[in-house]
Design an enzyme around this catalytic site. Structure first.
Site, PDB file in Angstrom:
ATOM      1  N   PHE A  32      -0.913 -26.589   0.134  1.00 48.10           N
ATOM      2  CA  PHE A  32      -1.091 -27.149   1.466  1.00 48.10           C
ATOM      3  C   PHE A  32      -2.528 -27.072   1.962  1.00 48.10           C
ATOM      4  CE2 PHE A  32       3.358 -25.592   1.375  1.00 48.10           C
ATOM      5  CZ  PHE A  32       3.990 -26.813   1.472  1.00 48.10           C
ATOM      6  N   CYS A  33      -3.492 -27.355   1.101  1.00 53.68           N
ATOM      7  CA  CYS A  33      -4.889 -27.289   1.532  1.00 53.68           C
ATOM      8  C   CYS A  33      -5.256 -28.483   2.414  1.00 53.68           C
ATOM      9  CB  CYS A  33      -5.809 -27.249   0.318  1.00 53.68           C
ATOM     10  SG  CYS A  33      -5.603 -25.745  -0.661  1.00 53.68           S
TER      11      CYS A  33
END
Length: 319
Positions: free
Chosen positions: A63-64
């Site tokens: 989830f960057c």
């Protein structure tokens, strides 16, 4: 979800006391390439508990979020949240390294003790790079095709690991355009996004990578209103997943900031607002290659946002 293969030869556990709303400036060390390889980590490891864990981690950077933006003066700003598994462990071994050779800083990066790749880095007065994983658009039954492609790329095509290529580029290239060219054409093992910021107006881009070459390069275009780019983990021309929509809140927040007020502090605030900021956020980095002194990383020890959450809607992820 594509996987970034991370090799941790040595993981050293340490403890950093949380303060300032459980957000702590990451420690900073010099990593000298002129030092023999077996001693390059000595000045860093000594500051941590000597409890070693040799671990081979294949883990997804799920989830960057990365943002690159241009202010009204033409300065390029670059920020990122790195979200990961093993959050508690990684927060305690996150550090900033000034990588030097011949007494000069080649680049500055944020990494983990024992990790050989580079997911966040900046070449002073040159360019900056962050890496986000790229969500697979194929069927889950195509896993065997992914394995075959990765094998062919690594063992037959001389491919680089996706996290090793930025390190090579930061060490060897000197400007934004050469960095984009190399990040676009060098074969890599796994598809990712390379988000790149430069030092001149218009020098910002998201390189969407397949294993062989770039599928797309999406540039800043301030003259036509595109003064910032937000990349999470999905192709920018496709909608994000309904249960993981960080892109739309980040876009709205950046538009609320406005080009006349954008800077490192503003991008930090955007990255500190849920759902962009998550319980799995390990660290937040802010940088501007045109002003190397701006490079900073904060470890986010407890999920305690500095700003009120973005108003939720049906498409926003629950946290």
């Amino acid at each position: 979800m594509c996987r970034i293969l991370i090799l941790m030869v040595t993981m050293v556990f340490g403890y950093v006391a949380g303060q300032h709303n459980h957000t702590v400036v990451a420690p900073r060390y010099t990593f000298d390439l002129d030092t023999p390889p077996e001693h390059r980590w000595d000045n860093i490891v000594k500051n941590y508990d000597k409890k070693l864990l040799q671990h081979f981690i294949g883990k997804t950077l799920k989830f960057c979020t990365s943002i690159v933006a241009q202010d009204l003066n033409g300065q390029i700003w670059h920020g990122r949240n790195l979200d990961y598994g093993f959050v508690d462990m990684l927060r305690n071994v996150t550090f900033i390294s000034d990588v030097t050779k011949g007494g000069k800083v080649l680049y500055t990066g944020t990494s983990f003790i024992g990790f050989s790749g580079c997911l966040t880095g900046m070449k002073p007065n040159g360019f900056s790079i962050t890496v986000d994983s790229r969500s697979s658009s194929g069927s889950k039954t195509d896993w065997w095709k992914n394995i075959l492609e990765a094998y062919n790329a690594l063992f037959l095509g001389g491919a680089s690991f996706a996290s090793f290529l930025p390190r090579e580029v930061l060490e060897q290239e000197t400007n934004f355009h050469d960095a984009i060219e190399r990040l676009s054409t060098r074969q890599i093992v796994a598809p990712v996004y390379y988000i790149v910021g430069g030092v001149n107006p218009g020098e910002g881009a998201v390189v969407t990578r397949d294993r062989v070459k770039a599928k797309d390069v999406w540039y800043l275009d301030p003259d036509n209103g595109r003064w910032f780019l937000v990349e999470t983990n999905y192709d920018h021309w496709l909608p994000p997943r309904k249960n993981d929509n960080r892109r739309d809140p980040a876009n709205r927040l950046m538009n609320d900031v406005g080009q006349d007020k954008v800077d490192g502090n503003a991008i930090y605030d955007v990255l500190s607002t849920p759902p962009v900021y998550r319980s799995g956020t390990v660290y937040t980095s802010i940088m501007s290659a045109a002003n190397p002194a701006t490079y900073e990383t904060w470890t986010r020890y407890v999920f305690s946002p500095t700003l009120q959450p973005w108003p939720a809607n049906d498409d926003d992820i629950s946290i």
